[in-house]
Design a protein around this motif. Structure first.
Motif, PDB file in Angstrom:
ATOM      1  N   VAL A 181       0.826  -1.203   0.000  1.00 61.46           N
ATOM      2  CA  VAL A 181       0.000   0.000   0.000  1.00 61.46           C
ATOM      3  C   VAL A 181       0.861   1.255   0.000  1.00 61.46           C
ATOM      4  O   VAL A 181       0.574   2.217  -0.704  1.00 61.46           O
ATOM      5  N   TRP A 182       1.937   1.251   0.800  1.00 62.41           N
ATOM      6  CA  TRP A 182       2.788   2.436   0.902  1.00 62.41           C
ATOM      7  C   TRP A 182       3.406   2.784  -0.451  1.00 62.41           C
ATOM      8  O   TRP A 182       3.364   3.918  -0.901  1.00 62.41           O
ATOM      9  N   ALA A 183       3.978   1.793  -1.120  1.00 66.59           N
ATOM     10  CA  ALA A 183       4.597   2.018  -2.431  1.00 66.59           C
ATOM     11  C   ALA A 183       3.559   2.503  -3.437  1.00 66.59           C
ATOM     12  O   ALA A 183       3.823   3.421  -4.228  1.00 66.59           O
ATOM     13  N   PHE A 184       2.373   1.921  -3.390  1.00 67.04           N
ATOM     14  CA  PHE A 184       1.305   2.340  -4.293  1.00 67.04           C
ATOM     15  C   PHE A 184       0.895   3.790  -4.020  1.00 67.04           C
ATOM     16  O   PHE A 184       0.674   4.571  -4.956  1.00 67.04           O
ATOM     17  N   SER A 185       0.809   4.155  -2.749  1.00 69.67           N
ATOM     18  CA  SER A 185       0.452   5.537  -2.390  1.00 69.67           C
ATOM     19  C   SER A 185       1.480   6.537  -2.907  1.00 69.67           C
ATOM     20  O   SER A 185       1.125   7.590  -3.429  1.00 69.67           O
ATOM     21  N   ILE A 186       2.753   6.189  -2.765  1.00 65.69           N
ATOM     22  CA  ILE A 186       3.816   7.079  -3.215  1.00 65.69           C
ATOM     23  C   ILE A 186       3.817   7.173  -4.739  1.00 65.69           C
ATOM     24  O   ILE A 186       3.999   8.254  -5.309  1.00 65.69           O
ATOM     25  N   LYS A 187       3.577   6.063  -5.398  1.00 63.73           N
ATOM     26  CA  LYS A 187       3.505   6.059  -6.867  1.00 63.73           C
ATOM     27  C   LYS A 187       2.341   6.934  -7.338  1.00 63.73           C
ATOM     28  O   LYS A 187       2.478   7.712  -8.281  1.00 63.73           O
ATOM     29  N   THR A 188       1.217   6.804  -6.679  1.00 64.79           N
ATOM     30  CA  THR A 188       0.045   7.618  -7.030  1.00 64.79           C
ATOM     31  C   THR A 188       0.338   9.098  -6.802  1.00 64.79           C
ATOM     32  O   THR A 188       0.011   9.934  -7.655  1.00 64.79           O
ATOM     33  N   PHE A 189       0.965   9.424  -5.676  1.00 62.51           N
ATOM     34  CA  PHE A 189       1.347  10.809  -5.409  1.00 62.51           C
ATOM     35  C   PHE A 189       2.209  11.348  -6.553  1.00 62.51           C
ATOM     36  O   PHE A 189       1.960  12.429  -7.079  1.00 62.51           O
ATOM     37  N   TYR A 190       3.228  10.596  -6.913  1.00 62.30           N
ATOM     38  CA  TYR A 190       4.165  11.040  -7.941  1.00 62.30           C
ATOM     39  C   TYR A 190       3.459  11.256  -9.280  1.00 62.30           C
ATOM     40  O   TYR A 190       3.681  12.268  -9.957  1.00 62.30           O
ATOM     41  N   ASN A 191       2.610  10.324  -9.672  1.00 68.52           N
ATOM     42  CA  ASN A 191       1.876  10.464 -10.933  1.00 68.52           C
ATOM     43  C   ASN A 191       0.991  11.709 -10.931  1.00 68.52           C
ATOM     44  O   ASN A 191       0.916  12.428 -11.929  1.00 68.52           O
ATOM     45  N   GLU A 192       0.349  11.967  -9.819  1.00 68.57           N
ATOM     46  CA  GLU A 192      -0.514  13.157  -9.721  1.00 68.57           C
ATOM     47  C   GLU A 192       0.324  14.441  -9.677  1.00 68.57           C
ATOM     48  O   GLU A 192      -0.067  15.459 -10.239  1.00 68.57           O
TER      49      GLU A 192
ATOM     50  N   LYS B 119       3.202  14.859 -11.204  1.00 69.56           N
ATOM     51  CA  LYS B 119       3.652  15.080 -12.585  1.00 69.56           C
ATOM     52  C   LYS B 119       2.557  15.729 -13.427  1.00 69.56           C
ATOM     53  O   LYS B 119       2.848  16.519 -14.322  1.00 69.56           O
ATOM     54  N   LYS B 120       1.308  15.407 -13.137  1.00 70.09           N
ATOM     55  CA  LYS B 120       0.172  15.975 -13.878  1.00 70.09           C
ATOM     56  C   LYS B 120      -0.158  17.392 -13.418  1.00 70.09           C
ATOM     57  O   LYS B 120      -1.000  18.051 -14.008  1.00 70.09           O
ATOM     58  N   GLY B 121       0.473  17.828 -12.322  1.00 69.13           N
ATOM     59  CA  GLY B 121       0.195  19.163 -11.798  1.00 69.13           C
ATOM     60  C   GLY B 121      -0.983  19.206 -10.844  1.00 69.13           C
ATOM     61  O   GLY B 121      -1.502  20.283 -10.547  1.00 69.13           O
ATOM     62  N   ASN B 122      -1.408  18.057 -10.356  1.00 62.12           N
ATOM     63  CA  ASN B 122      -2.568  17.984  -9.477  1.00 62.12           C
ATOM     64  C   ASN B 122      -2.241  18.079  -7.992  1.00 62.12           C
ATOM     65  O   ASN B 122      -3.147  18.005  -7.161  1.00 62.12           O
TER      66      ASN B 122
END
Length: 114
Positions: free
Chosen positions: A93-104, A106-109
């Motif tokens: 879950v932690w790795a997924f959360s960090i990956k999601t943060f990073y993707n968002e 990068k999108k400027g969100n």
């Protein structure tokens, strides 16, 4: 004086991260979030605090380094992206959360959280 805030910040990061990974009671995780953000805000404003926080990008705890990277990404994008990408390669879950943060991010969100 900054040492106390730093210790509380580190402990909040560890509690929040491990609680997220383990699925602990959300009240414990939310309280840890409040602790880490409150202490981060103090540290970032105090003389020498930003430098202390930047050093935590190399902390032994993945929770501390990742939280610090997500919070400092606007100030130190190159260093923080390196930490975030490393953590995001993991599982759970932690790795997924960090990956999601990073993707968002990068999108400027994502905006500064402090």
């Amino acid at each position: 004086m900054l040492g106390e805030y730093l210790e509380k910040y580190i402990e909040g990061c560890k509690t929040h991260g491990s609680g997220t990974d383990c699925g602990d009671d959300y009240r414990i995780v939310n309280k840890a979030y409040d602790v880490l953000i409150r202490n981060f805000r103090v540290l970032i404003k105090e003389e020498g605090g930003k430098e202390l926080l930047k050093e935590l990008l190399r902390h032994d705890s993945v929770y501390v380094s990742a939280w610090t990277a997500t919070l400092l990404i606007f100030e130190y994008p190159k260093e923080c992206k390196k930490v975030i990408k490393s953590v995001a390669k993991g599982k759970g879950v932690w790795a997924f959360s960090i990956k999601t943060f990073y993707n968002e991010w990068k999108k400027g969100n994502i905006e500064k959280m402090y």
